[in-house]
Scaffold this motif. Structure first.
Motif, PDB file in Angstrom:
ATOM      1  N   THR A   1       0.700  -1.096  -0.161  1.00 15.54           N
ATOM      2  CA  THR A   1      -0.102  -0.067  -0.043  1.00 15.54           C
ATOM      3  C   THR A   1       0.823   1.223   0.163  1.00 15.54           C
ATOM      4  O   THR A   1       0.518   2.003  -0.684  1.00 15.54           O
ATOM      5  CB  THR A   1      -0.795   0.048   1.180  1.00 15.54           C
ATOM      6  OG1 THR A   1      -1.759  -1.283   1.367  1.00 15.54           O
ATOM      7  CG2 THR A   1      -1.898   1.280   1.264  1.00 15.54           C
ATOM      8  N   VAL A   2       1.811   1.045   0.954  1.00 18.85           N
ATOM      9  CA  VAL A   2       2.857   2.518   1.031  1.00 18.85           C
ATOM     10  C   VAL A   2       3.393   2.520  -0.545  1.00 18.85           C
ATOM     11  O   VAL A   2       3.495   3.606  -0.997  1.00 18.85           O
ATOM     12  CB  VAL A   2       3.828   2.272   1.897  1.00 18.85           C
ATOM     13  CG1 VAL A   2       4.880   3.439   1.913  1.00 18.85           C
ATOM     14  CG2 VAL A   2       3.161   2.056   3.364  1.00 18.85           C
ATOM     15  N   SER A   3       3.654   1.506  -1.040  1.00 17.09           N
ATOM     16  CA  SER A   3       4.623   1.666  -2.374  1.00 17.09           C
ATOM     17  C   SER A   3       3.657   2.167  -3.437  1.00 17.09           C
ATOM     18  O   SER A   3       4.036   3.283  -4.149  1.00 17.09           O
ATOM     19  CB  SER A   3       5.191   0.379  -2.725  1.00 17.09           C
ATOM     20  OG  SER A   3       5.644   0.351  -3.910  1.00 17.09           O
ATOM     21  N   ARG A   4       2.496   1.725  -3.379  1.00 20.19           N
ATOM     22  CA  ARG A   4       1.646   2.173  -4.240  1.00 20.19           C
ATOM     23  C   ARG A   4       1.132   3.650  -4.150  1.00 20.19           C
ATOM     24  O   ARG A   4       0.997   4.519  -4.827  1.00 20.19           O
ATOM     25  CB  ARG A   4       0.360   1.359  -4.374  1.00 20.19           C
ATOM     26  CG  ARG A   4       0.471  -0.007  -4.771  1.00 20.19           C
ATOM     27  CD  ARG A   4      -0.767  -0.720  -5.374  1.00 20.19           C
ATOM     28  NE  ARG A   4      -0.542  -1.744  -6.085  1.00 20.19           N
ATOM     29  CZ  ARG A   4      -0.320  -3.029  -5.788  1.00 20.19           C
ATOM     30  NH1 ARG A   4      -0.617  -3.138  -4.341  1.00 20.19           N
ATOM     31  NH2 ARG A   4      -0.200  -4.281  -6.540  1.00 20.19           N
TER      32      ARG A   4
ATOM     33  N   PRO B   1      -3.494   4.467  -9.096  1.00 17.45           N
ATOM     34  CA  PRO B   1      -4.831   4.762  -9.060  1.00 17.45           C
ATOM     35  C   PRO B   1      -5.794   3.757  -7.996  1.00 17.45           C
ATOM     36  O   PRO B   1      -6.895   4.354  -7.478  1.00 17.45           O
ATOM     37  CB  PRO B   1      -5.368   4.632 -10.320  1.00 17.45           C
ATOM     38  CG  PRO B   1      -4.257   3.550 -10.745  1.00 17.45           C
ATOM     39  CD  PRO B   1      -3.001   3.863 -10.259  1.00 17.45           C
ATOM     40  N   ALA B   2      -5.369   2.678  -7.644  1.00 18.94           N
ATOM     41  CA  ALA B   2      -6.185   2.049  -6.719  1.00 18.94           C
ATOM     42  C   ALA B   2      -6.133   2.243  -5.167  1.00 18.94           C
ATOM     43  O   ALA B   2      -6.454   1.563  -4.513  1.00 18.94           O
ATOM     44  CB  ALA B   2      -5.798   0.505  -6.992  1.00 18.94           C
ATOM     45  N   ILE B   3      -5.390   3.287  -5.065  1.00 22.56           N
ATOM     46  CA  ILE B   3      -5.411   3.648  -3.583  1.00 22.56           C
ATOM     47  C   ILE B   3      -6.182   4.773  -3.154  1.00 22.56           C
ATOM     48  O   ILE B   3      -6.384   5.928  -3.870  1.00 22.56           O
ATOM     49  CB  ILE B   3      -3.624   4.118  -3.156  1.00 22.56           C
ATOM     50  CG1 ILE B   3      -2.597   2.966  -3.529  1.00 22.56           C
ATOM     51  CG2 ILE B   3      -3.633   4.652  -1.993  1.00 22.56           C
ATOM     52  CD1 ILE B   3      -3.005   1.785  -2.496  1.00 22.56           C
ATOM     53  N   ASN B   4      -6.769   4.375  -2.195  1.00 26.85           N
ATOM     54  CA  ASN B   4      -7.578   5.725  -1.620  1.00 26.85           C
ATOM     55  C   ASN B   4      -6.977   6.900  -1.278  1.00 26.85           C
ATOM     56  O   ASN B   4      -5.759   7.126  -0.865  1.00 26.85           O
ATOM     57  CB  ASN B   4      -8.047   4.982  -0.390  1.00 26.85           C
ATOM     58  CG  ASN B   4      -8.949   6.312   0.292  1.00 26.85           C
ATOM     59  OD1 ASN B   4      -8.961   7.214   0.859  1.00 26.85           O
ATOM     60  ND2 ASN B   4     -10.543   5.649   0.316  1.00 26.85           N
TER      61      ASN B   4
END
Lengths: 343, 343
Positions: free
Chosen positions: A22-25, A31-34
């Motif tokens: 999640t952090v990496s993204r 785009p899939a991250i809140n």
DNA sequence: GAAATTTTTTCAAACGTTTGCATTCAATAT
DNA sequence: ATATTGAATGCAAACGTTTGAAAAAATTTC
């Protein structure tokens, strides 16, 4: 904050009780991250001075974005100009240059090449050392080729390798220089040659000799003396030339340094330049414009050579499957100054 | 063998039906490995041209053995001499130098520093850019400090950082130069100053001014004109100086380039050097010995500075817990040549 | 209110190497 | 024959990051 250990993605993940993915993204604007998560993480990362570890990325992607530049010396104008050219072309697109100086030493050259390969350098620009030239060994280059690491020769080259290369047209430069002397009216032209064997020395010598032949002038062996590219190495040879029964009326130095050494001796002997002795160098180093008299020379476009070498490299890495190695020969250019301008 | 993908330890392990650990140990001469196994593996490794991937090691050990060298330019003699010194001291013990050229540009400097940190460079040698100096921004340096990456300033520095630094004694060099002019008998000494604000410019200017004061000579504002360190930037200022009602009888250039620019103008005006005008430069660049007349100058030991900076760096990394930052100031040395030797 | 859909997050593997600890296997001692 | 030793090898985790696929959570639909 005693943050001597760099902050990692895992540290941030722990802080937010989420996974490293999640952090990496989040950091990469996936785009899939809140939206909120992203903002929080990015802000925190900035706060603690997070900087992604490129080493781990290199390992993962097998891309290091670093290039080797292996040269015999960096204390001459020309070499630094080449490096500057490479730098100008390659730094902006993200490459890092590792400069290695071999001091004309075979063992060092070999060691540096091995090290560059170990470091997974993505390309190597090489101007082979004098010693390598003489010895004729080249296994250290085979491993570069075998690894398919792009190898670009600069100026000094092995003829028998399938690589791209960027060189200056030493032959025609020397030819033009000597032709200029002849046009001015000089008839007994000596050559302070570089060390035997080096392409640079031999090409310039060949240009000199061929030009004399073209004008039906003798290529006199006693008019050709070796030097070592530096000022001092030209002193004795020049003295010998000037003490001959029929001394030369012009001297073509293999480079500006040598010509400047000759200039000292000629002036010390009380001879006038260009009236008694014409003098011509090679390289168009900054110094040549400011000697007295200013030195006629042949321009050697180091910066352009560097940029050209960079282009050849990029051609190879971005290469279509029909990629072919190229040999670029940049023209040299006669720069006429006071040291040959009589009448 | 289409060995474009480098051979890994795993490849070798597969070949010998053993584990990667065994291969690793065999290659590193670990004593717990059977003699035969070791020999076979080593031989095979040599055969297929195995070279260990230093990138993975860097990741594992958090050691990259690479150092950043961030300089404004590499087209001057002095800078390359410094780099050569660094190289001489650090390459033999395994460090790789990443040369970054900022072109006196703040944004580039910042970018390079970030990149070096991302690449986990183990130390940074920095000569800050002119623009950085002027702007007074230095957050980009804070992150280096915060990361505890050794930062060594070369020549140009921020006073307010706790770091080691290696500089040349510009002040006393300039002082000695001007004192020499006064001793010879010159009385109206002008200064072609560097850009305002740079330590180098200001220190040399201060040496000039303080020396004049010591000998009760006026520091005349119209005798101090800014230049840009290069030949061209000295042309107009020198013309202005020589066209004054009471022109100077000596000129102290902030560096050799500037002095050479001045030399051209002086000679073009038909004035004699050193009889009518004394001329002195700074740097002892190779060119200064070969101008006509040869140029009196102040030696600036670039190579030594590089080696000294390397020493400071090594002190810091091998440092005892009582390690203290050092500031080394190497002495400069007056080199007297023809351009000031009247009578 | 359950099913379907969408959004967001986690899992696990990968890059190449090293290394402490565990395991295997053979040889020796009892 | 069994326990003890020693030599040789394997296992698994670690370094920091990315990424496809799976899972979980939230939202929408009927």
């Amino acid at each position: 904050m005693n943050s001597s250990r760099p902050v990692t993605i895992k540290d941030i993940a722990r802080r937010f009780r989420c996974s490293p993915s999640t952090v990496s993204r989040a950091l990469n604007d996936h785009p899939a991250i809140n939206e909120d998560t992203r903002k929080n993480i990015q802000e925190y990362a900035r706060e603690v001075g997070y900087q992604r570890n490129e080493v781990s990325l290199s390992l993962l992607n097998k891309k290091t974005a670093s290039l080797g530049v292996v040269v015999p010396t960096i204390s001459n104008y020309y070499e630094t100009a080449v490096i500057e050219g490479l730098h100008t072309a390659l730094q902006p697109i993200g490459y890092t240059l590792n400069i290695c100086v071999t001091n004309e030493n075979y063992a060092l050259e070999k060691e540096y090449l091995a090290k560059l390969l170990s470091n997974r350098t993505e390309g190597i620009f090489l101007s082979v050392s004098h010693e390598t030239y003489n010895s004729g060994y080249y296994e250290h280059l085979e491993s570069v080729i075998q690894r398919k690491t792009p190898l670009i020769f600069i100026d000094r080259e092995y003829e028998d390798f399938e690589t791209s290369r960027a060189t200056v047209d030493d032959y025609h430069g020397a030819f033009a220089a000597v032709e200029h002397l002849i046009n001015i009216g000089y008839r007994h032209i000596a050559h302070l040659k570089g060390p035997n064997g080096l392409t640079v020395s031999e090409q310039r010598f060949k240009g000199y000799a061929d030009c004399l032949k073209k004008y039906d002038m003798a290529v006199r062996e006693e008019f050709i003396i070796n030097t070592n590219f530096n000022v001092e190495s030209a002193i004795l040879p020049t003295k010998r030339l000037l003490e001959m029964a029929t001394p030369p009326d012009a001297i073509f130095g293999v480079n500006d340094q040598v010509a400047i050494g000759a200039m000292r001796v000629v002036k010390a002997k009380g001879l006038r330049i260009p009236q008694d002795v014409g003098l011509i160098g090679f390289d168009n180093s900054p110094i040549s414009a400011y000697t007295f008299p200013s030195l006629t020379t042949v321009n050697r476009p180091g910066r352009k050579i560097g940029m050209e070498a960079a282009r050849l490299f990029l051609n190879q890495v971005n290469g279509a499957e029909d990629f072919k190695h190229e040999s670029t020969v940049l023209p040299s250019e006669l720069i006429i100054r006071e040291s040959t301008l009589r009448i």
